[in-house]
Design a protein around this motif. Structure first.
Motif, PDB file in Angstrom:
ATOM      1  N   GLN A   1       0.829  -1.190   0.000  1.00 40.60           N
ATOM      2  CA  GLN A   1       0.000   0.000   0.000  1.00 40.60           C
ATOM      3  C   GLN A   1       0.873   1.253   0.000  1.00 40.60           C
ATOM      4  OE1 GLN A   1      -2.334   0.091   3.631  1.00 40.60           O
ATOM      5  NE2 GLN A   1      -0.736  -1.030   4.719  1.00 40.60           N
ATOM      6  N   ALA A   2       0.310   2.348  -0.453  1.00 44.95           N
ATOM      7  CA  ALA A   2       1.039   3.619  -0.509  1.00 44.95           C
ATOM      8  C   ALA A   2       1.131   4.217   0.886  1.00 44.95           C
ATOM      9  CB  ALA A   2       0.333   4.583  -1.455  1.00 44.95           C
ATOM     10  N   LEU A   3       2.302   4.803   1.207  1.00 46.08           N
ATOM     11  CA  LEU A   3       2.499   5.435   2.511  1.00 46.08           C
ATOM     12  C   LEU A   3       3.649   6.429   2.408  1.00 46.08           C
ATOM     13  CD1 LEU A   3       1.790   5.577   5.557  1.00 46.08           C
ATOM     14  CD2 LEU A   3       3.565   3.838   5.925  1.00 46.08           C
ATOM     15  N   GLY A   4       3.379   7.678   2.789  1.00 44.81           N
ATOM     16  CA  GLY A   4       4.421   8.689   2.851  1.00 44.81           C
ATOM     17  C   GLY A   4       5.119   8.939   1.533  1.00 44.81           C
ATOM     18  N   GLY A   5       4.411   8.855   0.437  1.00 41.79           N
ATOM     19  CA  GLY A   5       5.013   9.061  -0.875  1.00 41.79           C
ATOM     20  C   GLY A   5       5.769   7.863  -1.395  1.00 41.79           C
ATOM     21  N   GLY A   6       5.760   6.771  -0.640  1.00 44.60           N
ATOM     22  CA  GLY A   6       6.451   5.555  -1.065  1.00 44.60           C
ATOM     23  C   GLY A   6       5.525   4.363  -1.014  1.00 44.60           C
ATOM     24  N   ARG A   7       6.113   3.170  -0.883  1.00 42.81           N
ATOM     25  CA  ARG A   7       5.363   1.929  -0.888  1.00 42.81           C
ATOM     26  C   ARG A   7       5.704   1.121   0.347  1.00 42.81           C
ATOM     27  NH1 ARG A   7       6.977  -2.701  -5.006  1.00 42.81           N
ATOM     28  NH2 ARG A   7       8.647  -2.789  -3.440  1.00 42.81           N
ATOM     29  N   LEU A   8       4.687   0.721   1.081  1.00 40.33           N
ATOM     30  CA  LEU A   8       4.848  -0.091   2.281  1.00 40.33           C
ATOM     31  C   LEU A   8       4.387  -1.514   1.986  1.00 40.33           C
ATOM     32  CD1 LEU A   8       5.419  -0.399   5.353  1.00 40.33           C
ATOM     33  CD2 LEU A   8       3.000   0.188   5.720  1.00 40.33           C
ATOM     34  N   ARG A   9       5.239  -2.478   2.268  1.00 43.18           N
ATOM     35  CA  ARG A   9       4.894  -3.886   2.091  1.00 43.18           C
ATOM     36  C   ARG A   9       4.910  -4.586   3.441  1.00 43.18           C
ATOM     37  NH1 ARG A   9       8.519  -8.325  -1.051  1.00 43.18           N
ATOM     38  NH2 ARG A   9       9.884  -7.767   0.708  1.00 43.18           N
ATOM     39  N   LEU A  10       3.798  -5.211   3.783  1.00 45.44           N
ATOM     40  CA  LEU A  10       3.675  -6.006   5.002  1.00 45.44           C
ATOM     41  C   LEU A  10       3.674  -7.483   4.631  1.00 45.44           C
ATOM     42  CD1 LEU A  10       0.840  -3.961   6.774  1.00 45.44           C
ATOM     43  CD2 LEU A  10       3.327  -3.734   7.083  1.00 45.44           C
ATOM     44  N   GLN A  11       4.388  -8.267   5.425  1.00 42.94           N
ATOM     45  CA  GLN A  11       4.522  -9.685   5.095  1.00 42.94           C
ATOM     46  C   GLN A  11       4.440 -10.541   6.347  1.00 42.94           C
ATOM     47  OE1 GLN A  11       8.347 -12.069   4.031  1.00 42.94           O
ATOM     48  NE2 GLN A  11       7.581 -11.237   2.092  1.00 42.94           N
ATOM     49  N   LEU A  12       3.654 -11.622   6.260  1.00 43.64           N
ATOM     50  CA  LEU A  12       3.621 -12.675   7.271  1.00 43.64           C
ATOM     51  C   LEU A  12       3.981 -13.983   6.577  1.00 43.64           C
ATOM     52  CD1 LEU A  12       0.281 -11.802   9.136  1.00 43.64           C
ATOM     53  CD2 LEU A  12       2.616 -11.257   9.867  1.00 43.64           C
ATOM     54  N   SER A  13       4.846 -14.769   7.189  1.00 40.81           N
ATOM     55  CA  SER A  13       5.283 -16.005   6.542  1.00 40.81           C
ATOM     56  C   SER A  13       5.594 -17.061   7.578  1.00 40.81           C
ATOM     57  CB  SER A  13       6.512 -15.753   5.658  1.00 40.81           C
ATOM     58  OG  SER A  13       7.598 -15.288   6.439  1.00 40.81           O
ATOM     59  N   GLY A  14       5.580 -18.291   7.113  1.00 41.67           N
ATOM     60  CA  GLY A  14       5.916 -19.420   7.970  1.00 41.67           C
ATOM     61  C   GLY A  14       6.498 -20.544   7.148  1.00 41.67           C
ATOM     62  N   ASP A  15       7.430 -21.294   7.736  1.00 40.47           N
ATOM     63  CA  ASP A  15       8.068 -22.426   7.067  1.00 40.47           C
ATOM     64  C   ASP A  15       8.240 -23.545   8.085  1.00 40.47           C
ATOM     65  OD1 ASP A  15       8.889 -20.965   4.468  1.00 40.47           O
ATOM     66  OD2 ASP A  15       9.829 -19.751   6.028  1.00 40.47           O
ATOM     67  N   ALA A  16       8.163 -24.764   7.598  1.00 40.11           N
ATOM     68  CA  ALA A  16       8.429 -25.923   8.444  1.00 40.11           C
ATOM     69  C   ALA A  16       9.003 -27.027   7.572  1.00 40.11           C
ATOM     70  CB  ALA A  16       7.156 -26.404   9.136  1.00 40.11           C
ATOM     71  N   LEU A  17      10.045 -27.679   8.065  1.00 36.03           N
ATOM     72  CA  LEU A  17      10.659 -28.769   7.310  1.00 36.03           C
ATOM     73  C   LEU A  17      10.956 -29.927   8.244  1.00 36.03           C
ATOM     74  CD1 LEU A  17      14.033 -28.676   7.960  1.00 36.03           C
ATOM     75  CD2 LEU A  17      13.784 -26.600   6.604  1.00 36.03           C
ATOM     76  N   TRP A  18      10.870 -31.135   7.654  1.00 38.34           N
ATOM     77  CA  TRP A  18      11.070 -32.358   8.424  1.00 38.34           C
ATOM     78  C   TRP A  18      12.092 -33.241   7.733  1.00 38.34           C
ATOM     79  CZ3 TRP A  18       6.408 -30.036   7.630  1.00 38.34           C
ATOM     80  CH2 TRP A  18       5.669 -29.688   8.752  1.00 38.34           C
ATOM     81  N   ARG A  19      13.026 -33.769   8.536  1.00 33.91           N
ATOM     82  CA  ARG A  19      13.998 -34.754   8.060  1.00 33.91           C
ATOM     83  C   ARG A  19      13.770 -36.077   8.782  1.00 33.91           C
ATOM     84  NH1 ARG A  19      17.329 -30.065   8.253  1.00 33.91           N
ATOM     85  NH2 ARG A  19      18.380 -29.653   6.256  1.00 33.91           N
TER      86      ARG A  19
END
Length: 707
Positions: free
Chosen positions: A362-380
């Motif tokens: 989204q636009a913010l303060g004349g620039g671009r703001l990116r919000l991110q939520l992420s998750g990872d899981a790995l099994w051996r």
């Protein structure tokens, strides 16, 4: 004086119109040099006769219409040379003909039929029945040019050939295939698609293949049309040392598609059944959500190589749910990995990886703001080389903000800030705590100054210096690095905020990036681009491999360049080296797409780096080329050579002979590499395609000639 008569049938006279229905009277047209009516029921047209009815056009020298014949239905007697063109593009030629007034049914003698301008069918007699069936007696079929005094390259002779226009099929009775006039194959019954049919159940082009491991064999693909949006292809392969059945299933619908390819085999190389399965598909769920999958499975490490399917040494299967919008992204994905490498176990990859991601811009303060939520899981399920059987789960979020400015004399300025928080859970590895958290932050300020000048010859030079001041650091514990092990340092990420492919590894401290690019554009149409850059830091950078080019207080120098010529030639190169000019990696690629020559060649050099699972120096080049020698002959070649080991890895050669009516492909492939699962092998292949019968194919774009 030459007299020409042209009129609608409504104005031509009652003798001809009396046998036609009212609708036909509005579309029938007759033109001739001379026209006469005898006895009120016999119409004769001579000299450049042309008749048109409902899109069917007939031209001849003489036409006679008897209204009383054929039980009052009327009959046309035509003398040639006769030419008939139908609305669907079929062409009839004949010496004599008797037809109904609608030009749909009748008898043609000394006739020839041309389908879709590809397939010629000649017969002593042609009968047209029900406006859809064409029966040819004592007939010949070929897509080759028929020359006086000699046979065509190939032809099929039959007592009778029936063409069903509605089914788009050709039916042969007592048929024999002849090559250069010599009979090679006899079949009591034969059915083939006509050239206008794009999909039809039946045999596809067979292929003869000989393998040093599996022996001589024959592939017989059989295509099954299951509907307008589904089909199945079964491919039996019978070889001296192997029996195999391949399949390919395809389906599409309004909201997605599905494709599955696989095979089941038994051979003398290994005991028990073997096989593979590849698949991909997509399903639209509505409201922008899409469900997709990729499937790659093999029964053993050597199957794909033994049967010439793929040279992949790792397989990955994925199930993903995604939604992409103008300002948002949502993704959830589960992956399964299978290794085919001799010195690697699937359980140590890790074999199972789950990922999720949500982003909003989204636009913010004349620039671009990116919000991110992420998750990872790995099994051996087992340990790898020098590593524990570690399982890791991560959940985190981040926010980054960017803004661009244009300052003063054309300076391009960019500011980027990022902050993120990650929480990790680690099991089965005593080197890391079970729970750990990390707060990280990044910031950069970048200046670019594009400078352009015009040359006296009409070309242009563009120079763009780059200066970037950046800072990165983290608070908390350092997690295990699972997703940033292979880091590329190239011109694309020289000025980026984050050069790492994953989330686990972070750059640390203050850094200064210096670089620039120079592009020259010639008025003759060619251009060159060169990029040079380096990163300086206030502290040594841990975590990067020795050959990544990004370790230590100073990164390696990055040098990249490209040359583009007007005739389709392109040369691209990239290398990283230290201040003593010792290379850590280098690569180059050549592409040439000319009118007669196509070339794709690549070279790569990588130093030994155990951190990237590379125990030996890699020095290898690969070449793929094709050369159109003449209108009919072409060559294709490929080779891969391991310079470090001083041996060839793979080589292949293909020869194609193409005429106006046939294509012959001959190929030979040699694989030199070997291990305990895969032995060196040589494969030979041969396939022959006859134009005019292959569904969905067009005649080869070569000039017709006699043989």
């Amino acid at each position: 004086m030459r007299r020409r008569l042209l009129a609608l049938c409504a104005a031509l006279g009652l003798p001809l119109l009396g046998a036609l229905p009212a609708a036909a009277q509005m579309t029938a047209t007759l033109a001739a040099d001379s026209l006469s009516v005898t006895g009120g029921s016999l119409l004769t047209a001579t000299g450049s006769v042309e008749a048109v009815y409902d899109g069917t056009r007939l031209t001849a020298q003489r036409l006679t219409f008897d209204r009383e014949a054929n039980g009052g239905a009327g009959r046309l007697t035509v003398e040639g040379p006769i030419l008939i063109r139908t609305p669907r593009g079929d062409i009839f030629t004949a010496d004599q003909a008797q037809l109904d007034p609608q030009l749909q049914n009748g008898l043609l003698r000394g006739a020839r039929l041309v389908l879709d301008r590809q397939l010629q069918l000649a017969a002593s007699r042609i009968d047209r029945v029900d406006g859809r069936l064409t029966a040819l007696t004592r007939a010949r079929a070929t897509a080759c040019r028929v020359c006086d005094g000699g046979p065509p390259l190939w032809e099929i002779r039959a007592d009778q050939i029936v063409h069903d226009e509605e089914a788009q099929q050709l039916y042969f009775d007592d048929a024999s295939l002849r090559v250069a006039g010599l009979p090679l194959l006899w079949l009591p019954r034969l059915r083939l698609p006509d050239p206008t049919l794009s999909r039809a159940t039946g045999l596809l082009v067979p292929e003869v293949r000989s393998s040093s491991q599996l022996g001589f064999g024959l592939r017989l693909p059989y295509y099954i049309r299951l509907g307008e949006r589904r089909d199945l292809t079964l491919t039996p392969w019978l070889a001296r040392h192997a029996d195999s059945l391949g399949l390919r299933y395809r389906q599409s619908w309004a909201g997605g598609w599905l494709r599955l390819t696989g095979a089941a085999s038994e051979d003398d190389l290994q005991e028990g059944p073997r096989g593979y399965l590849l698949g991909e598909g997509l399903l639209a769920l509505g409201d922008g959500w899409r469900l997709g999958f990729d499937l790659e499975l093999a029964s053993d490490n050597a199957y794909l190589s033994d049967y010439g399917i793929s040279e992949a040494d790792r397989l990955d299967s994925r199930l993903r749910l995604s939604r992409v919008q103008a300002d948002r992204l949502a993704l959830a994905q589960v992956s399964f990995f299978q290794t085919l490498r001799e010195d690697e176990a699937t359980g140590s990859l890790p074999p199972v990886l789950a990922q999720s991601r949500w982003e909003s811009v989204q636009a913010l303060g004349g620039g671009r703001l990116r919000l991110q939520l992420s998750g990872d899981a790995l099994w051996r399920t087992e340990a790898g080389r020098g590593e524990a059987a570690r399982d890791v789960a991560r959940a985190g979020g981040s926010a980054d903000w960017r803004r661009d400015w244009v300052l003063g004399p054309g300076l391009l300025a960019e500011t980027a800030l990022r902050a993120g928080l990650d929480a990790y859970g680690v099991t089965d590895d005593p080197a890391f705590p079970d729970r750990l958290a990390r707060l990280r932050g990044d910031g950069t300020a970048t200046l670019r100054w594009p400078l352009r000048r015009a040359t006296a010859a009409g070309g242009a030079d563009v120079i763009e210096p780059l200066v970037q001041l950046g800072w990165s650091d983290h608070l908390g514990q350092t997690p295990p690095n699972e997703d940033s092990r292979l880091v590329e340092f190239d011109e694309a990420n020289l000025g980026l905020l984050d050069r790492l492919p994953g989330e686990d590894l972070t750059e640390e401290g203050l850094r200064l990036t210096l670089g620039g690019s120079w592009t020259h554009m010639s008025p003759a149409g060619w251009s060159t681009t060169t990029t040079l850059g380096r990163i300086l830091r206030d502290r040594a950078q841990p975590g990067f491999s020795a050959t990544s080019g990004l370790g230590g207080r100073s990164s390696d120098w990055l040098l990249a360049g490209q040359i583009l010529l007007q005739d389709g030639f392109a040369l691209t190169g990239r290398s990283t080296f230290d201040s003593a000019f010792d290379l850590s990696r280098a690569e180059a690629r050549v592409d040439w797409d000319g009118s007669r020559v196509g070339l794709a060649a690549a070279y790569v050099w990588l130093t030994r780096d155990p951190a990237e699972s590379r125990d030996e120096t890699v020095s290898e080049w690969n070449v793929e080329a094709d050369w159109r020698l003449t209108e009919r002959w072409s060559l294709a070649a490929e080779t891969r050579y391991d310079i470090a080991a001083d041996r060839a890895s793979r080589a292949g050669l293909g020869v194609t002979w193409r005429t106006d009516c046939a294509t012959v492909d001959l190929s030979a492939t040699r694989r030199y590499t070997s291990n305990r699962d895969i032995a060196p092998s040589t494969d030979l292949g041969l396939s022959v395609t006859l134009s005019g019968f292959s569904a969905g194919r067009e005649a080869a774009p070569t000039a017709a000639q006699c043989y």
